[in-house]
Design a protein around this motif. Structure first.
Motif, short mmCIF file in Angstrom:
data_model
loop_
_atom_site.label_atom_id
_atom_site.label_comp_id
_atom_site.label_asym_id
_atom_site.label_seq_id
_atom_site.Cartn_x
_atom_site.Cartn_y
_atom_site.Cartn_z
N UNK A 165 0.87 -1.16 0.07
CA UNK A 165 -0.33 -0.19 -0.01
C UNK A 165 0.83 1.42 0.06
N UNK A 166 2.16 1.19 0.16
CA UNK A 166 2.89 2.69 0.29
C UNK A 166 3.41 2.72 -0.90
N UNK A 167 4.16 1.95 -1.55
CA UNK A 167 4.88 2.41 -2.78
C UNK A 167 4.30 1.54 -4.03
N UNK A 168 3.25 0.62 -3.84
CA UNK A 168 2.17 0.34 -5.02
C UNK A 168 2.75 -0.54 -5.75
N UNK A 169 3.96 -1.31 -5.41
CA UNK A 169 4.87 -2.37 -5.96
C UNK A 169 4.47 -3.80 -5.53
N UNK A 170 5.01 -4.75 -6.32
CA UNK A 170 4.71 -6.24 -6.02
C UNK A 170 5.25 -6.62 -4.71
N UNK A 186 2.76 17.35 -5.70
CA UNK A 186 2.55 17.22 -4.26
C UNK A 186 2.58 18.20 -3.31
N UNK A 187 3.37 19.00 -3.61
CA UNK A 187 3.42 20.33 -2.70
C UNK A 187 2.10 21.26 -2.88
N UNK A 188 1.77 21.08 -4.11
CA UNK A 188 0.57 22.35 -4.40
C UNK A 188 -0.56 21.32 -3.80
N UNK A 189 -0.67 20.23 -3.52
CA UNK A 189 -1.89 19.44 -3.22
C UNK A 189 -1.78 18.86 -1.83
N UNK A 190 -0.84 19.38 -1.19
CA UNK A 190 -0.46 18.93 0.05
C UNK A 190 -1.75 19.13 1.05
N UNK A 191 -2.56 20.43 0.67
CA UNK A 191 -3.51 20.78 1.83
C UNK A 191 -4.73 20.19 1.40
N UNK A 192 -4.54 19.33 0.51
CA UNK A 192 -6.10 18.70 -0.12
C UNK A 192 -6.46 17.39 0.60
N UNK A 193 -7.19 17.40 1.77
CA UNK A 193 -7.71 16.15 2.45
C UNK A 193 -8.15 15.17 1.63
N UNK A 223 -0.28 10.10 -2.43
CA UNK A 223 0.62 9.86 -3.51
C UNK A 223 1.18 8.26 -3.18
N UNK A 224 1.94 7.91 -4.30
CA UNK A 224 2.73 6.93 -4.05
C UNK A 224 3.85 7.28 -3.29
N UNK A 225 4.22 6.60 -2.19
CA UNK A 225 5.58 7.14 -1.30
C UNK A 225 6.78 6.50 -1.95
N UNK A 226 7.67 7.47 -2.00
CA UNK A 226 9.06 7.10 -2.59
C UNK A 226 9.96 6.45 -1.57
N UNK A 227 10.39 5.21 -1.74
CA UNK A 227 11.13 4.60 -0.58
C UNK A 227 12.62 5.47 -0.47
N UNK A 228 13.11 5.31 0.79
CA UNK A 228 14.39 6.35 0.75
C UNK A 228 15.49 5.58 0.03
#
Ligand SMILES: *Cc1c(COP(=O)(O)O)cnc(C)c1O
Length: 394
Positions: free
Chosen positions: A113-118, A284-291, A295-300
């Motif tokens: 559910x975080x990165x949407x990968x297998x 992501x920054x422009x829409x960060x206030x839209x509850x 987004x797909x999270x980018x692993x570190x």
């Protein structure tokens, strides 16, 4: 719906279209003047060498499409009739089709559910709970078919967890074939995809990271596999002069005209990735206030190519994503849904699958937003405003 040209209208914003410069035209003209237009001649080999260097692959063999590259990879892995290949349910259909071309069947597992990968845990669960060892083979106890390979797909440009998947493949003596058709230029622990797995497939279709119109590449670590890939993609000709064929081959080569377009595109790969990442960050920054927008999270440990910026719309956003997509379309903004999870489609209904609730949920809740590398700041603002507006109207 799809427009190849941005000059054609200032009102429509396409999802993702090629970024072609004068350099492509220049190299195509040179290529035509040289007379080397087919697959023979210097450009294809030149493109293969340049591509291999760009991703750090020991070898690369050009193909007519990404699907053809996957097909050849499966043949190299000796995946055959009645075998099974484990892959994610949430992906474009091409890798599942390629598995059927060799007579094998996909087995679909869920994505995380975080990165949407297998999800490697799901792969491991399938192999340990659904399979049994039988005479040195791993047999799916539900289908009686032998599991041969794992085929992860880096969806939307984010690399899968290759370390975990490679370890699982090693432990169970399975081949790993990576579908990196959406993640050219992306990095996994500081290394570009194509330099890590033994076999990695890429695509140069019109909306991919770079394009040759249509085309693909198979990156390989083993020189003998590279020789065999070249042989299979060129009708399996066994004698330099005589037309002697000991195996059934394929006409899967790229043409020289396509190869020089690829050479020109490759010169800008780094700039394209930079732009894709800027586009993703700006959304992501422009829409960060839209509850309700996420987004797909980018692993570190990865650097994603952010092929298509994709927003997930969940409560309190009330409408389903189709209604939002329709509102955006009415403003001339092209979006697209994620793929129907393959375990739900009729084409692969006779395949085994594990429960895939995350894939189903992401398909219901996500839309991909305009992500062309030459998307202007104004155009991106229009998308952001239209999306914010659509969400408010729910
Ligand atoms: C685009 C794509 C392919 C196939 O590439 P083609 O060049 O169109 O054959 C394969 N797998 C995935 C995940 C893709 O997105």
């Amino acid at each position: 719906m799809r427009s190849e040209s941005t000059s054609e209208s200032s009102t429509n914003i396409p999802l993702c279209v090629p970024n072609i410069s004068g350099r492509e035209v220049e190299l195509v003209n040179q290529c035509l003047d040289s007379g080397w237009v087919s697959s023979s001649g210097p450009p294809v080999a030149d493109f293969e060498r340049t591509f291999a260097a760009a991703v750090g692959a020991p070898h690369a063999v050009a193909t007519s499409s990404g699907t053809a590259a996957l097909h050849i990879a499966l043949l190299l892995a000796c995946v055959g009739p009645g075998d099974e290949v484990v892959m994610p349910s949430l992906t474009f259909v091409a890798p599942a089709n390629a598995v059927r071309y060799v007579g094998a069947y996909p087995v679909f597992v869920d994505v995380d559910p975080s990165h949407w990968q297998m999800d490697p845990t799901e792969v491991q669960t399938f192999l340990s709970h659904d399979c049994r060892a039988e005479g040195g083979r791993l047999v799916n106890r539900h289908t009686g078919r032998t599991v041969r390979a794992i085929l992860p797909v880096d969806i939307l440009g984010h690399p899968v967890d290759l370390d975990s998947l490679a370890a699982i493949a090693r432990d169970h003596d399975l081949t790993l074939i990576e579908d990196a058709t959406e993640s050219l230029g992306a990095e996994h622990r500081g290394r570009r995809l194509g330099s890590i797995s033994a076999m990695t497939a890429f695509s140069f279709n019109g909306n991919k990271l770079i394009t040759t119109g249509s085309g693909g590449m198979l990156a390989l670590t083993d020189p003998e596999a590279a020789d065999r890939a070249l042989y299979l993609t060129t009708q399996a000709k066994d004698d330099p002069q005589e037309f002697v064929h000991n195996e059934v081959g394929y006409n899967y080569r790229l043409s020289s005209v396509q190869a020089v377009i690829g050479l020109a595109q490759l010169e800008r790969l780094d700039a394209f990735i930079t732009r894709k990442r800027e586009i993703a960050a700006a959304y992501q920054s422009a829409l960060s206030g839209v509850s309700g927008a996420s987004w797909q999270m980018e692993a570190d440990w990865v650097r994603s190519s952010w092929w298509l910026s994709t927003v997930r719309l969940t409560p309190p956003i009330g409408r389903d994503r189709r209604a939002i997509a329709d509102l955006l379309a009415a403003s001339g903004i092209q979006t697209r849904p994620l793929w129907q999870p393959l375990h739900l489609g009729r084409a692969h209904a006779d395949s085994y699958h594990r429960p895939c609730p995350v894939s189903v949920d992401l398909n219901r809740s996500c839309i991909s937003l305009p992500s062309s590398t030459h998307l202007s700041a104004d155009e991106q603002s229009r998308v952001i405003d239209a999306l914010t507006d659509a969400v408010l109207r729910t």
